[in-house]
Motif scaffolding. Structure first.
Motif, PDB file in Angstrom:
ATOM      1  N   GLY A 183       0.689  -1.115  -0.140  1.00 48.16           N
ATOM      2  CA  GLY A 183      -0.188   0.069  -0.097  1.00 48.16           C
ATOM      3  C   GLY A 183       0.696   1.263  -0.004  1.00 48.16           C
ATOM      4  N   ASP A 184       0.331   2.215   0.930  1.00 52.74           N
ATOM      5  CA  ASP A 184       1.335   3.384   0.955  1.00 52.74           C
ATOM      6  C   ASP A 184       2.085   3.330   2.119  1.00 52.74           C
ATOM      7  N   ALA A 185       2.301   2.258   3.058  1.00 50.85           N
ATOM      8  CA  ALA A 185       2.990   2.253   4.067  1.00 50.85           C
ATOM      9  C   ALA A 185       4.429   2.245   3.668  1.00 50.85           C
ATOM     10  N   LEU A 186       4.800   1.430   2.847  1.00 55.86           N
ATOM     11  CA  LEU A 186       6.182   1.421   2.356  1.00 55.86           C
ATOM     12  C   LEU A 186       6.084   1.540   0.863  1.00 55.86           C
ATOM     13  N   LEU A 187       6.858   2.603   0.243  1.00 60.68           N
ATOM     14  CA  LEU A 187       7.021   2.865  -1.172  1.00 60.68           C
ATOM     15  C   LEU A 187       8.679   2.539  -1.640  1.00 60.68           C
ATOM     16  N   ILE A 188       8.692   2.322  -2.605  1.00 60.31           N
ATOM     17  CA  ILE A 188      10.062   2.124  -3.218  1.00 60.31           C
ATOM     18  C   ILE A 188      10.898   3.119  -2.919  1.00 60.31           C
ATOM     19  N   ARG A 189      11.898   3.130  -2.016  1.00 58.99           N
ATOM     20  CA  ARG A 189      12.908   4.187  -1.600  1.00 58.99           C
ATOM     21  C   ARG A 189      12.090   5.273  -0.936  1.00 58.99           C
ATOM     22  N   GLY A 190      10.951   5.080  -0.302  1.00 57.28           N
ATOM     23  CA  GLY A 190      10.194   5.953   0.514  1.00 57.28           C
ATOM     24  C   GLY A 190       9.175   5.384   1.440  1.00 57.28           C
ATOM     25  N   CYS A 191       7.982   6.263   1.597  1.00 53.83           N
ATOM     26  CA  CYS A 191       7.057   5.803   2.433  1.00 53.83           C
ATOM     27  C   CYS A 191       5.967   6.790   2.305  1.00 53.83           C
ATOM     28  N   GLY A 192       4.765   6.448   2.672  1.00 51.38           N
ATOM     29  CA  GLY A 192       3.363   7.359   2.718  1.00 51.38           C
ATOM     30  C   GLY A 192       3.712   8.387   3.685  1.00 51.38           C
ATOM     31  N   ARG A 193       2.917   9.553   3.281  1.00 48.93           N
ATOM     32  CA  ARG A 193       3.188  10.824   4.173  1.00 48.93           C
ATOM     33  C   ARG A 193       2.256  10.472   5.412  1.00 48.93           C
ATOM     34  N   THR A 194       2.575  11.124   6.427  1.00 51.30           N
ATOM     35  CA  THR A 194       1.945  11.134   7.630  1.00 51.30           C
ATOM     36  C   THR A 194       1.435  12.364   8.398  1.00 51.30           C
ATOM     37  N   ASP A 195       1.054  13.481   7.484  1.00 50.55           N
ATOM     38  CA  ASP A 195       0.839  14.789   8.151  1.00 50.55           C
ATOM     39  C   ASP A 195      -0.661  14.867   7.891  1.00 50.55           C
ATOM     40  N   PHE A 196      -1.518  13.955   7.346  1.00 51.68           N
ATOM     41  CA  PHE A 196      -2.831  14.160   7.346  1.00 51.68           C
ATOM     42  C   PHE A 196      -3.556  12.663   7.630  1.00 51.68           C
ATOM     43  N   GLN A 197      -5.040  12.655   7.719  1.00 55.02           N
ATOM     44  CA  GLN A 197      -5.605  11.453   7.658  1.00 55.02           C
ATOM     45  C   GLN A 197      -5.114  10.308   8.805  1.00 55.02           C
ATOM     46  N   GLU A 198      -4.935  10.997  10.172  1.00 54.10           N
ATOM     47  CA  GLU A 198      -4.736   9.858  10.987  1.00 54.10           C
ATOM     48  C   GLU A 198      -3.225   9.584  10.976  1.00 54.10           C
ATOM     49  N   GLY A 199      -2.384  10.343  10.186  1.00 57.20           N
ATOM     50  CA  GLY A 199      -0.884   9.956  10.220  1.00 57.20           C
ATOM     51  C   GLY A 199      -0.240  10.181  11.296  1.00 57.20           C
ATOM     52  N   SER A 200       0.991   9.321  11.650  1.00 57.76           N
ATOM     53  CA  SER A 200       1.707   9.309  12.680  1.00 57.76           C
ATOM     54  C   SER A 200       3.156   8.783  12.479  1.00 57.76           C
ATOM     55  N   SER A 201       4.048   9.543  12.082  1.00 60.24           N
ATOM     56  CA  SER A 201       5.427   9.215  11.906  1.00 60.24           C
ATOM     57  C   SER A 201       5.987   7.862  12.777  1.00 60.24           C
ATOM     58  N   ASP A 202       5.748   8.065  14.062  1.00 61.34           N
ATOM     59  CA  ASP A 202       6.051   7.358  14.992  1.00 61.34           C
ATOM     60  C   ASP A 202       5.562   5.837  14.839  1.00 61.34           C
ATOM     61  N   THR A 203       4.208   5.721  14.535  1.00 59.63           N
ATOM     62  CA  THR A 203       3.518   4.563  14.371  1.00 59.63           C
ATOM     63  C   THR A 203       3.847   4.033  12.924  1.00 59.63           C
ATOM     64  N   LEU A 204       4.107   4.925  11.741  1.00 60.17           N
ATOM     65  CA  LEU A 204       4.387   4.213  10.580  1.00 60.17           C
ATOM     66  C   LEU A 204       5.713   3.515  10.712  1.00 60.17           C
ATOM     67  N   TYR A 205       6.705   4.212  11.412  1.00 64.18           N
ATOM     68  CA  TYR A 205       8.281   3.488  11.448  1.00 64.18           C
ATOM     69  C   TYR A 205       8.082   2.141  12.174  1.00 64.18           C
ATOM     70  N   GLU A 206       7.205   2.112  13.360  1.00 66.09           N
ATOM     71  CA  GLU A 206       7.267   0.826  13.965  1.00 66.09           C
ATOM     72  C   GLU A 206       6.604  -0.218  13.005  1.00 66.09           C
ATOM     73  N   SER A 207       5.510   0.209  12.270  1.00 63.89           N
ATOM     74  CA  SER A 207       4.642  -0.617  11.532  1.00 63.89           C
ATOM     75  C   SER A 207       5.527  -1.490  10.331  1.00 63.89           C
ATOM     76  N   VAL A 208       6.226  -0.502   9.641  1.00 65.76           N
ATOM     77  CA  VAL A 208       6.920  -0.842   8.651  1.00 65.76           C
ATOM     78  C   VAL A 208       8.128  -1.730   8.960  1.00 65.76           C
ATOM     79  N   HIS A 209       8.919  -1.551  10.139  1.00 63.47           N
ATOM     80  CA  HIS A 209       9.992  -2.120  10.736  1.00 63.47           C
ATOM     81  C   HIS A 209       9.545  -3.414  11.291  1.00 63.47           C
ATOM     82  N   SER A 210       8.122  -3.597  11.955  1.00 59.63           N
ATOM     83  CA  SER A 210       7.908  -4.891  12.413  1.00 59.63           C
ATOM     84  C   SER A 210       6.990  -5.709  11.781  1.00 59.63           C
TER      85      SER A 210
END
Length: 293
Positions: A183-210
């Motif tokens: 989806g948008d969680a992990l992009l090729i050499r990138g990731c989805g933005r976290t500045d709107f729509q319930e976004g959280s950089s902290d949460t995204l980092y943990e999600s992608v790595h785990s």
């Protein structure tokens, strides 16, 4: 003559590798405007999918969205991931051409940059069901939760919650075929933005790595979008080359906070529609497609 001189050494190098069919050859540009070869030990799609799965990666030029069609080659049961409403007819024609039984039209999350084709496809291909994560809060025929599986024929896709871009983001993983749709969680050499729509950089980092980068290194990763023409990556590549997610969490959060991205131009139309399978308050041309069916 100069070009011939450059190319021949590359051929000699390549000839030293065994089974060239299983080696991907690319070029990268280095200082001085010189192209140098890069060899990556990545399985080709034919050897990856084998004889028992049909796979199609489809593209929407406007939103740079990838739609994925997967089917059991024996039973013809199929699923379609992240459709775009403007291209729903294309997808329906492909399903028909291949003689497939489309079971599920599924989304990795509630998209903000395009309207999902789920609702229209349900009309174009009677009998298929919409599917999305329960935590997304969106209406669908089938709601899935973390750890559940989606079956089509003899194949299964595991659902993994990967919030951070949105609360309802999931990654679909095929352990049998060793690939995942991120989806948008992990992009090729990138990731989805976290500045709107319930976004959280902290949460995204943990999600992608785990949930994603914890998969075996050789798993292929297919994103929902790419804006540079790339189609696929691997767990190993992203663990080494992703310029954001290779950083410590604190640095990643700082990077995401400073992106300064513009407000998504289609979010005000897409979000309300995608909460109800892409069937709410549609632009006139798209609404007409539904009325015609």
């Amino acid at each position: 003559m100069a070009l011939r001189t450059m190319v021949l050494p590359w051929v000699r190098v390549a000839s030293q590798w065994t089974s060239l069919k299983n080696w991907r050859y690319t070029c990268r540009r280095v200082p001085g405007n010189i192209l140098t070869p890069t060899f990556l030990n990545i399985r080709t799609m034919n050897s990856q999918i084998g004889d028992n799965m049909i796979f199609r990666q489809l593209f929407d030029r406007e939103s740079c969205t990838y739609t994925y069609l997967l089917a059991d080659a024996n039973t013809k049961d199929a699923v379609l991931i992240d459709p775009v409403i403007e291209l729903a007819e294309r997808d329906a024609h492909l399903v028909s051409d291949l003689g497939l039984n489309l079971k599920y039209v599924m989304n990795t999350h509630v998209h903000a940059d395009h309207i999902t084709g789920t609702g229209l496809l349900k009309k174009l291909v009677p009998g298929c069901q919409s599917l999305i994560a329960k935590v997304s809060g969106a209406i669908a025929d089938v709601h899935v939760e973390h750890g559940e599986t989606v079956s089509f024929g003899d194949h299964e896709i595991e659902v993994r919650n990967t919030p951070g871009h949105t609360n309802g983001c999931v990654t679909y993983v095929s352990h049998d075929k060793k690939f995942a749709f991120t989806g948008d969680a992990l992009l090729i050499r990138g990731c989805g933005r976290t500045d709107f729509q319930e976004g959280s950089s902290d949460t995204l980092y943990e999600s992608v790595h785990s949930q994603i980068l914890s998969l075996p290194d050789d798993y292929l990763l297919y994103p929902a979008h790419d804006y540079k023409g790339q189609t696929v990556t691997t767990v190993a590549e992203e663990k080494e080359f992703n310029p954001r997610l290779t950083k410590p969490k604190e640095e990643f959060i700082e990077i995401m906070n400073k992106l300064g991205l513009p407000y998504p131009k289609k979010i005000d139309v897409s979000l309300p529609a995608n909460k109800v399978c892409g069937l709410y308050n549609l632009p006139d041309d798209l609404a007409a497609k539904l009325q015609d069916e």
